[in-house]
Design an enzyme around this catalytic site. Structure first.
Site, PDB file in Angstrom:
ATOM      1  N   TRP A 133       0.798  -1.227   0.000  1.00 23.57           N
ATOM      2  CA  TRP A 133       0.000   0.000   0.000  1.00 23.57           C
ATOM      3  C   TRP A 133       0.826   1.269   0.000  1.00 23.57           C
ATOM      4  O   TRP A 133       0.342   2.333  -0.364  1.00 23.57           O
ATOM      5  CB  TRP A 133      -0.923   0.006   1.224  1.00 23.57           C
ATOM      6  CG  TRP A 133      -0.197  -0.260   2.515  1.00 23.57           C
ATOM      7  CD1 TRP A 133      -0.080  -1.461   3.147  1.00 23.57           C
ATOM      8  CD2 TRP A 133       0.539   0.673   3.314  1.00 23.57           C
ATOM      9  NE1 TRP A 133       0.673  -1.334   4.291  1.00 23.57           N
ATOM     10  CE2 TRP A 133       1.067  -0.029   4.412  1.00 23.57           C
ATOM     11  CE3 TRP A 133       0.788   2.039   3.206  1.00 23.57           C
ATOM     12  CZ2 TRP A 133       1.844   0.578   5.388  1.00 23.57           C
ATOM     13  CZ3 TRP A 133       1.562   2.653   4.177  1.00 23.57           C
ATOM     14  CH2 TRP A 133       2.081   1.926   5.252  1.00 23.57           C
ATOM     15  N   ASN A 134       2.091   1.215   0.435  1.00 24.84           N
ATOM     16  CA  ASN A 134       2.813   2.466   0.682  1.00 24.84           C
ATOM     17  C   ASN A 134       3.222   3.196  -0.598  1.00 24.84           C
ATOM     18  O   ASN A 134       3.287   4.417  -0.624  1.00 24.84           O
ATOM     19  CB  ASN A 134       4.036   2.218   1.578  1.00 24.84           C
ATOM     20  CG  ASN A 134       4.997   1.205   0.999  1.00 24.84           C
ATOM     21  OD1 ASN A 134       4.588   0.167   0.460  1.00 24.84           O
ATOM     22  ND2 ASN A 134       6.281   1.473   1.103  1.00 24.84           N
ATOM     23  N   ALA A 159      -3.013  -3.986  -2.112  1.00 20.68           N
ATOM     24  CA  ALA A 159      -3.363  -4.099  -0.703  1.00 20.68           C
ATOM     25  C   ALA A 159      -4.760  -3.529  -0.481  1.00 20.68           C
ATOM     26  O   ALA A 159      -5.200  -2.645  -1.220  1.00 20.68           O
ATOM     27  CB  ALA A 159      -2.341  -3.358   0.151  1.00 20.68           C
ATOM     28  N   GLY A 209       5.797  -6.729   0.726  1.00 22.78           N
ATOM     29  CA  GLY A 209       5.084  -6.607   1.986  1.00 22.78           C
ATOM     30  C   GLY A 209       5.971  -6.935   3.165  1.00 22.78           C
ATOM     31  O   GLY A 209       7.191  -6.728   3.137  1.00 22.78           O
ATOM     32  N   SER A 210       5.362  -7.482   4.194  1.00 25.00           N
ATOM     33  CA  SER A 210       6.072  -7.746   5.450  1.00 25.00           C
ATOM     34  C   SER A 210       6.898  -9.021   5.362  1.00 25.00           C
ATOM     35  O   SER A 210       6.680  -9.875   4.487  1.00 25.00           O
ATOM     36  CB  SER A 210       5.070  -7.879   6.593  1.00 25.00           C
ATOM     37  OG  SER A 210       4.284  -9.057   6.423  1.00 25.00           O
ATOM     38  N   GLU A 231      10.043  -8.578  -1.947  1.00 26.96           N
ATOM     39  CA  GLU A 231      10.615  -7.314  -1.483  1.00 26.96           C
ATOM     40  C   GLU A 231       9.945  -7.013  -0.164  1.00 26.96           C
ATOM     41  O   GLU A 231       8.762  -6.696  -0.104  1.00 26.96           O
ATOM     42  CB  GLU A 231      10.354  -6.215  -2.512  1.00 26.96           C
ATOM     43  CG  GLU A 231      11.351  -5.055  -2.406  1.00 26.96           C
ATOM     44  CD  GLU A 231      10.928  -4.008  -1.396  1.00 26.96           C
ATOM     45  OE1 GLU A 231      11.244  -4.189  -0.186  1.00 26.96           O
ATOM     46  OE2 GLU A 231      10.293  -3.035  -1.787  1.00 26.96           O
ATOM     47  N   CYS A 265      10.121   1.459   2.202  1.00 29.09           N
ATOM     48  CA  CYS A 265      11.019   0.344   2.507  1.00 29.09           C
ATOM     49  C   CYS A 265      12.479   0.777   2.450  1.00 29.09           C
ATOM     50  O   CYS A 265      13.323   0.199   3.123  1.00 29.09           O
ATOM     51  CB  CYS A 265      10.761  -0.822   1.558  1.00 29.09           C
ATOM     52  SG  CYS A 265      10.945  -0.399  -0.195  1.00 29.09           S
TER      53      CYS A 265
END
Length: 464
Positions: A133-134, A159, A209-210, A231, A265
């Protein structure tokens, strides 16, 4: 069908509602993608390039409304969201420009009399792109455009916070005249996304993502050896040497730490400063950070917007509180950013910490917010040791006038990218990759096509 309500961090109110697709509908999308693949892979590369170029043109033609929508979805200031559209275009057009050279047959060397020997890069099939989402457009374009250029068909899942961004991709591809089934998007929850990853017709998964999410994707895909690109973020470090331009470094490091409210990130999350310049650097960084205007992201004067959710802001607050409890010094009075910055909201003042150590969460865990710790070091060796003392390895930046020393230091740093005198930027001509918990695989650059194709060897005896 179930609905997903997207709440804007700008005002805490519902912004839009999205219908979620069922597992059956997702399977149908995979069927369409698989059916479209043979024809798309056989489409001449020149035609694929032309269609993807039309997609980029159509997307950019809507840049103003796309940027405004992104401010509502993300809370990023409206003065900054156009930059994501520019970055999207830069990356897409670069990958288009590289497609012909990157996808051409590679002759085996040396030539061998009586034989034709070469390697052809063949598309994988259906590629499932799961974006974060970022930076919903910058992240998605890294996979969507080269995958299609290489002859794959693509299914995009954004997302939940940024589901509408996938709709903008779909609108532009429709305007470009892309054949049915070649690009599709799915608004699905985690459970349905898992069924897509498990589908044997999915050839490759690109996930951003995470770390936990990356482990889940690998575990699910491992049952059938599907390709996976990951990533997963970072705890990106900067080292400011004694010979650095302090004013320039401070300005850029604060921007690298605070842009997008620190939700990047490759944003700067920890700084190591040579003891001789530490105090001057901190003083300058604090002055820069105090100049930010926290507020409504739709207001032109705002330079720092809210985080995406209140719980994301609360995590940063917890990191700051942990550091303070262990002796860190806070250099910005949050009250100076009242009434916007306050508990129970996603709005959070910028913060710069000193007297920090690696015993503190703020120096080891991904904060993903507008906070950065600055730590004093004695020399290059100590800086390298501390930079490498991390579970992550995405980027690091060096701030110095000495190129030769920077090259020696960079060789010792365990990250996918090392910058000198800049940070928080992806050059599409260079591979974007990480090590350790920052992920695996490559996007962008000529090497980005390698992970979306498979090499096929042709070994023909032409004389008998």
């Amino acid at each position: 069908m179930p609905e997903h309500i997207i709440v804007s961090p700008a005002n805490g109110k519902p912004f839009t509602t999205t219908q979620l697709a069922s597992a059956s509908a997702a399977s149908d999308a995979v069927s369409r993608a698989a059916a479209a693949f043979p024809t798309w892979r056989a489409t001449p590369l020149a035609d694929r390039i032309a269609l993807v170029t039309k997609f980029v043109d159509a997307f950019v033609s809507k840049k103003d409304e796309i940027a405004t929508e992104l401010s509502w979805l993300m809370g990023r200031p409206c003065s900054q969201t156009p930059g994501e559209i520019r970055g999207f275009e830069e990356r897409a057009r670069y990958m288009i420009s590289m497609a012909e050279e990157s996808l051409k047959d590679v002759a085996a060397k040396p030539a061998k009399d009586g034989f034709t020997r070469f390697v052809r890069r063949e598309p994988l099939g259906v590629v499932f792109v799961i974006a974060a989402w970022n930076y919903p457009y910058l992240i998605a374009v890294n996979g969507v455009v080269p995958a299609l250029l290489a002859g794959n068909t693509v299914i995009l899942k954004q997302a939940p916070q940024t589901f509408p961004c996938a709709d903008r991709f779909a609108d532009a591809f429709k305007a470009a005249g892309l054949p049915q089934g070649v690009f599709q998007h799915l608004h699905v929850d985690h459970a349905v996304a898992e069924t897509v990853i498990r589908d044997p017709r999915i050839a490759h998964v690109l996930f951003t993502g995470s770390v936990r999410g990356g482990h889940d994707v690998c575990r699910i895909a491992a049952d059938r050896f599907a390709g996976v690109g990951l990533e997963l973020g970072g705890k990106d470090a900067a080292y400011v040497r004694a010979d650095a331009d302090i004013a320039y470094a401070a300005e850029n490091l604060v921007d690298g730490a605070m842009f997008n409210s620190g939700q990047s990130c490759c944003g700067i999350e920890r700084v190591y400063a040579h003891a001789s310049v530490h105090d001057a650097l901190v003083e300058r960084m604090v002055a820069v950070a105090k100049g930010y205007k926290l507020g409504d992201p739709l207001a032109p004067a705002t330079s720092l917007g809210p985080l995406v959710r209140t719980d994301a802001a609360d995590l940063v607050r917890a990191h700051i509180a942990d550091a303070k409890s262990h002796g860190a010094v806070l250099h910005i009075d949050e009250e100076s950013f009242f009434p916007m910055s306050k508990p129970g909201t996603p709005y959070l003042a910028p913060q710069i910490l000193t007297n920090v150590t690696h015993a503190m969460r703020v120096m080891t865990e991904e904060s993903f917010g507008p906070v950065v710790g600055v730590m004093k070091v004695a020399d290059d060796a100590e800086a390298v040791r501390l930079i490498n003392d991390s579970d992550f390895g995405l980027t690091a930046s060096l701030w110095t006038k000495d190129v030769d020393s920077a090259m020696l230091i960079a060789d010792q740093i365990n990250t996918g990218t090392v910058f000198m005198n800049r940070c928080d930027y992806l050059d599409p001509a260079l591979p974007w990759t990480g090590v350790k918990d920052s992920g695996r695989g490559v996007t962008l650059s000529a090497l980005g096509f390698d992970h979306l194709t498979r090499p096929k060897s042709f070994h023909f005896r032409v004389k008998t």
